[in-house]
Design an enzyme around this catalytic site. Structure first.
Site, PDB file in Angstrom:
ATOM      1  N   LYS A 164      35.496  45.855  45.179  1.00 25.79           N
ATOM      2  CA  LYS A 164      35.824  45.162  43.927  1.00 25.79           C
ATOM      3  C   LYS A 164      35.825  43.675  44.190  1.00 25.79           C
ATOM      4  O   LYS A 164      36.446  43.206  45.156  1.00 25.79           O
ATOM      5  CB  LYS A 164      37.228  45.605  43.455  1.00 25.79           C
ATOM      6  CG  LYS A 164      37.653  44.954  42.153  1.00 25.79           C
ATOM      7  CD  LYS A 164      37.095  45.678  40.943  1.00 25.79           C
ATOM      8  CE  LYS A 164      37.143  44.871  39.667  1.00 25.79           C
ATOM      9  NZ  LYS A 164      35.948  44.002  39.474  1.00 25.79           N
ATOM     10  N   LYS A 179      43.426  40.086  49.202  1.00 28.78           N
ATOM     11  CA  LYS A 179      43.912  39.809  47.849  1.00 28.78           C
ATOM     12  C   LYS A 179      44.090  41.122  47.076  1.00 28.78           C
ATOM     13  O   LYS A 179      45.127  41.366  46.475  1.00 28.78           O
ATOM     14  CB  LYS A 179      42.885  38.914  47.132  1.00 28.78           C
ATOM     15  CG  LYS A 179      43.285  38.471  45.747  1.00 28.78           C
ATOM     16  CD  LYS A 179      42.100  37.929  44.957  1.00 28.78           C
ATOM     17  CE  LYS A 179      41.448  36.732  45.627  1.00 28.78           C
ATOM     18  NZ  LYS A 179      40.506  36.027  44.697  1.00 28.78           N
ATOM     19  N   LYS A 182      32.040  41.118  47.141  1.00 29.18           N
ATOM     20  CA  LYS A 182      31.663  39.908  46.398  1.00 29.18           C
ATOM     21  C   LYS A 182      30.146  39.867  46.355  1.00 29.18           C
ATOM     22  O   LYS A 182      29.484  40.447  47.210  1.00 29.18           O
ATOM     23  CB  LYS A 182      32.169  38.654  47.116  1.00 29.18           C
ATOM     24  CG  LYS A 182      32.236  37.434  46.238  1.00 29.18           C
ATOM     25  CD  LYS A 182      33.573  37.348  45.509  1.00 29.18           C
ATOM     26  CE  LYS A 182      33.630  36.258  44.482  1.00 29.18           C
ATOM     27  NZ  LYS A 182      35.004  36.149  43.933  1.00 29.18           N
ATOM     28  N   GLY A 199      33.260  38.714  37.137  1.00 32.03           N
ATOM     29  CA  GLY A 199      32.813  37.328  37.097  1.00 32.03           C
ATOM     30  C   GLY A 199      33.390  36.476  38.221  1.00 32.03           C
ATOM     31  O   GLY A 199      34.300  36.888  38.942  1.00 32.03           O
ATOM     32  N   ASP A 200      32.841  35.298  38.356  1.00 28.80           N
ATOM     33  CA  ASP A 200      33.343  34.243  39.250  1.00 28.80           C
ATOM     34  C   ASP A 200      32.650  32.977  38.758  1.00 28.80           C
ATOM     35  O   ASP A 200      32.229  32.918  37.589  1.00 28.80           O
ATOM     36  CB  ASP A 200      33.013  34.568  40.724  1.00 28.80           C
ATOM     37  CG  ASP A 200      33.779  33.677  41.703  1.00 28.80           C
ATOM     38  OD1 ASP A 200      34.959  33.947  41.962  1.00 28.80           O
ATOM     39  OD2 ASP A 200      33.196  32.681  42.210  1.00 28.80           O
TER      40      ASP A 200
HETATM   41  P1  NDP Z   1      33.807  28.639  36.211  1.00 30.52           P
HETATM   42  O1  NDP Z   1      32.364  28.733  36.483  1.00 30.52           O
HETATM   43  O2  NDP Z   1      34.348  29.124  34.922  1.00 30.52           O
HETATM   44  O3  NDP Z   1      34.331  27.151  36.431  1.00 30.52           O
HETATM   45  C1  NDP Z   1      34.155  26.497  37.639  1.00 30.52           C
HETATM   46  C2  NDP Z   1      34.671  25.082  37.519  1.00 30.52           C
HETATM   47  O4  NDP Z   1      34.700  24.492  38.812  1.00 30.52           O
HETATM   48  C3  NDP Z   1      33.784  24.198  36.656  1.00 30.52           C
HETATM   49  O5  NDP Z   1      34.556  23.204  36.060  1.00 30.52           O
HETATM   50  C4  NDP Z   1      32.832  23.624  37.697  1.00 30.52           C
HETATM   51  O6  NDP Z   1      32.202  22.409  37.309  1.00 30.52           O
HETATM   52  C5  NDP Z   1      33.757  23.399  38.855  1.00 30.52           C
HETATM   53  N1  NDP Z   1      32.989  23.475  40.100  1.00 30.52           N
HETATM   54  C6  NDP Z   1      32.284  24.540  40.554  1.00 30.52           C
HETATM   55  N2  NDP Z   1      31.669  24.240  41.707  1.00 30.52           N
HETATM   56  C7  NDP Z   1      31.998  22.970  41.982  1.00 30.52           C
HETATM   57  C8  NDP Z   1      31.680  22.087  43.029  1.00 30.52           C
HETATM   58  N3  NDP Z   1      30.891  22.477  44.046  1.00 30.52           N
HETATM   59  N4  NDP Z   1      32.215  20.837  42.986  1.00 30.52           N
HETATM   60  C9  NDP Z   1      33.003  20.436  41.960  1.00 30.52           C
HETATM   61  N5  NDP Z   1      33.337  21.236  40.925  1.00 30.52           N
HETATM   62  C10 NDP Z   1      32.843  22.472  40.942  1.00 30.52           C
HETATM   63  O7  NDP Z   1      34.507  29.446  37.426  1.00 30.52           O
HETATM   64  P2  NDP Z   1      35.974  30.020  37.529  1.00 30.52           P
HETATM   65  O8  NDP Z   1      36.934  29.180  36.789  1.00 30.52           O
HETATM   66  O9  NDP Z   1      35.900  31.466  37.238  1.00 30.52           O
HETATM   67  O10 NDP Z   1      36.236  29.899  39.100  1.00 30.52           O
HETATM   68  C11 NDP Z   1      36.874  28.756  39.685  1.00 30.52           C
HETATM   69  C12 NDP Z   1      37.438  29.147  41.025  1.00 30.52           C
HETATM   70  O11 NDP Z   1      38.398  30.211  40.861  1.00 30.52           O
HETATM   71  C13 NDP Z   1      36.431  29.676  42.058  1.00 30.52           C
HETATM   72  O12 NDP Z   1      36.854  29.309  43.350  1.00 30.52           O
HETATM   73  C14 NDP Z   1      36.557  31.196  41.907  1.00 30.52           C
HETATM   74  O13 NDP Z   1      36.139  31.860  43.069  1.00 30.52           O
HETATM   75  C15 NDP Z   1      38.057  31.322  41.697  1.00 30.52           C
HETATM   76  N6  NDP Z   1      38.530  32.542  41.067  1.00 30.52           N
HETATM   77  C16 NDP Z   1      38.035  32.972  39.875  1.00 30.52           C
HETATM   78  C17 NDP Z   1      38.530  34.126  39.295  1.00 30.52           C
HETATM   79  C18 NDP Z   1      38.088  34.595  37.969  1.00 30.52           C
HETATM   80  O14 NDP Z   1      38.646  35.601  37.484  1.00 30.52           O
HETATM   81  N7  NDP Z   1      37.142  33.957  37.307  1.00 30.52           N
HETATM   82  C19 NDP Z   1      39.549  34.942  39.976  1.00 30.52           C
HETATM   83  C20 NDP Z   1      40.069  34.356  41.200  1.00 30.52           C
HETATM   84  C21 NDP Z   1      39.549  33.212  41.711  1.00 30.52           C
HETATM   85  P3  NDP Z   1      30.657  22.423  36.873  1.00 30.52           P
HETATM   86  O15 NDP Z   1      30.630  23.177  35.580  1.00 30.52           O
HETATM   87  O16 NDP Z   1      30.267  21.003  36.769  1.00 30.52           O
HETATM   88  O17 NDP Z   1      29.921  23.153  37.964  1.00 30.52           O
HETATM   89  O1  2IT Z   2      37.907  35.840  43.200  1.00 30.88           O
HETATM   90  C1  2IT Z   2      38.263  36.755  42.424  1.00 30.88           C
HETATM   91  O2  2IT Z   2      39.293  37.405  42.620  1.00 30.88           O
HETATM   92  C2  2IT Z   2      37.440  37.009  41.242  1.00 30.88           C
HETATM   93  N1  2IT Z   2      36.460  36.306  41.021  1.00 30.88           N
HETATM   94  C3  2IT Z   2      37.788  38.146  40.318  1.00 30.88           C
HETATM   95  C4  2IT Z   2      37.239  39.438  40.840  1.00 30.88           C
HETATM   96  C5  2IT Z   2      37.371  40.626  39.929  1.00 30.88           C
HETATM   97  O3  2IT Z   2      36.857  41.676  40.340  1.00 30.88           O
HETATM   98  O4  2IT Z   2      37.965  40.549  38.854  1.00 30.88           O
END
Ligand code: NDP
Ligand code: 2IT
Length: 466
Positions: free
Chosen positions: A102, A126, A138, A177-178
């Site tokens: 997952k 996690k 992943k 998603g991520d």
């Molecule tokens: P999104 O794609 O929705 O948003 C990502 C954000 O981070 C955007 O504002 C993006 O800017 C910025 N960003 C991405 N890459 C870079 C970079 N190299 N340098 C500067 N800014 C950057 O992703 P999420 O919000 O889903 O994910 C954000 C973080 O949270 C990641 O580390 C992800 O692994 C983690 N995460 C996400 C989960 C989820 O459920 N979605 C769960 C747990 C963790 P820009 O649009 O300009 O690229």
């Molecule tokens: O980093 C993370 O935990 C995620 N992007 C969410 C993973 C998931 O299966 O919901």
């Protein structure tokens, strides 16, 4: 007495050697995977006292750093001009000891085996911490969704699924998603999976739309869960979000809903960012302004700099290659929530937060703080939560989505939110109590690594050498 075949007698009695050997082997096997090395080292550093108590787990550690399976494939697609484009697709099925693999899919030009292995490795612990039966995985692609039309994104997602479908399933591997993958992309991938399998397996992907098996609160879950966790941390010092100034980086899924929950709890979010730069709104990002950001990012797919043009008293600063007091982490806040990407907050920036008397830092992104930054927080007694604990609400709610899909029913918003909140409270408790038990009170990194690892180790030990 260690049972034959379940332990590596070569390591008995010399725990530090075992840890060093395993780490050196990880590095020498894949010398070009620095992010993966970083994630492995952080966990290994926590495991010394565990191996002292359980020398038989050295053999488990040796196996847990090697993925069950790494799938690497070509993703050809046709752009709007009729040109063929070729991207790389990956799925890493890292550890399936406690449940189906997952973890999310990331679409970003930086995606490579090192980044996905670090993410899949973190995901093992996690997912274990959530208390739900999910293994770690992943995947993703070096595809860049930025600037692509809806049609191009759809064709890419369909091509990606044309290979991925044979490797996943609701009881085998469940992506979500991520970065770069949200509801739109999950919808396109789900449609293609269903067509190829001729089977409505609702639980094969999470983060789905509500009309076809998605869960209420899943979009909000990572950000909400992060703030629930940070609230628990603050409470250990008799503090709360009420009136607290909060810096948030990123402006995607995690950042947006972290901002919303900070507002719910009476905090004042003052920053957000994207890869081009960051905005500072000293008056605070209120609900109306947050709705504006959500529309900008989720519908208009614009840049955060536009926020400064549209609102009075807001500054936009372009990203700088080096840490600077003019950077986002130089802002004087009580709580910092890095929610963008890995290694976005380094040692010098951590020091700026400390100099401004930050109380707590909780990772919304995966591994956004460098090891040097974490060291600065620990040395200065700052409350610090690693992503594998504080951002686990997203995958936990994915687990709740899978449960609802299996039951063929949907829980209310309140019910899912309550379960999410309880899970975050439990992760906080589990990490804190584990740290305390080993004489490392207040060290959430240690507590999360050890608590997450122990469940995996027990399951792997029981299942033999496979
Ligand atoms: P999104 O794609 O929705 O948003 C990502 C954000 O981070 C955007 O504002 C993006 O800017 C910025 N960003 C991405 N890459 C870079 C970079 N190299 N340098 C500067 N800014 C950057 O992703 P999420 O919000 O889903 O994910 C954000 C973080 O949270 C990641 O580390 C992800 O692994 C983690 N995460 C996400 C989960 C989820 O459920 N979605 C769960 C747990 C963790 P820009 O649009 O300009 O690229
Ligand atoms: O980093 C993370 O935990 C995620 N992007 C969410 C993973 C998931 O299966 O919901």
């Amino acid at each position: 007495m260690v049972k034959f075949g379940t332990a590596n007698t070569k390591y008995l009695g010399d725990v530090m050697n075992a840890i060093n050997d395993i780490y050196e082997k990880v590095k020498s096997r894949d010398p070009d995977q620095p992010e993966f090395h970083q994630a492995v080292l952080e966990v290994l550093e926590s495991l010394e006292p565990v191996l002292e108590a359980h020398p038989e787990y050295a053999s488990i550690v040796e196996r847990v750093v090697e993925p069950d399976r790494l799938i690497h494939f070509r993703v050809p697609w046709v752009d709007d001009s009729g040109n063929v484009q070729v991207n790389r697709g990956f799925r890493i099925q890292f550890n399936g000891a406690i449940g189906p693999y997952k973890g999310g899919l990331r679409f970003h030009p930086s995606v490579n085996a090192s980044i996905l292995k670090f993410l899949a490795f973190e995901q093992i612990f996690k997912n274990s911490l959530t208390g739900l039966p999910m293994g770690g995985g992943k995947g993703g692609s070096d595809f860049n969704p930025k600037g692509k039309s809806d049609d191009e994104v759809m064709r890419f997602c369909q091509s990606f699924m044309m290979e991925l479908w044979r490797h996943i399933g609701q009881d085998c591997d469940v992506p979500a998603g991520d970065i770069g993958v949200g509801g739109r992309e999950i919808g396109y991938m789900f449609g293609m999976y269903k067509k190829l399998r001729n089977d409505f397996q609702a639980g094969v992907l999470t983060g789905k739309g509500l009309s076809y098996g998605g869960s209420l609160i899943r979009p909000e879950a990572t950000g909400y869960g992060l703030v629930y966790f940070a609230r628990e941390m603050l409470a250990t010092k008799g503090k709360s979000f009420e009136g607290a100034k909060v810096s948030i980086s990123g402006s995607g899924n995690v950042a947006q809903f972290a901002c919303e929950k900070v507002l719910d709890l009476g905090g004042v979010p003052v920053t957000m960012s994207d890869s081009s730069g960051w905005i500072h709104d000293t008056a605070g990002i209120d609900r109306e302004k947050l709705a504006w950001i959500m529309d900008l990012k989720n519908n208009r797919r614009g840049r955060i700099s536009e926020y400064a043009d549209a609102h009075d008293g807001v500054t936009f600063t372009a990203s700088a290659p080096e840490p600077t007091p003019n950077g986002l982490w130089g802002v004087d806040v009580d709580v910092a929530l890095p929610c963008a990407t890995q290694n976005e907050l380094n040692g010098a920036e951590a020091q700026m937060l400390v100099d401004n008397n930050v109380i707590a830092v909780a990772e919304g992104a995966n591994m956004p703080c460098t090891p040097e930054a974490v060291e600065v927080f620990h040395k200065n007694g700052i409350l610090f939560a690693p992503g594998k604990a504080s951002n686990a609400g997203g995958v936990a709610t994915s687990g709740l989505e899978m449960s609802q899909n299996s039951l063929r029913l949907s829980w209310s918003r309140e019910e899912v939110d309550q379960r999410l909140e309880n899970i975050m409270i439990n992760i906080h408790k589990n990490a804190s109590e584990t740290a305390k038990q080993y004489g490392r009170e207040g060290d959430y990194v240690f507590g999360a690594n050890v608590a997450g690892f122990l469940k995996i180790a027990e399951a792997m030990q029981a299942q033999g050498i496979v």
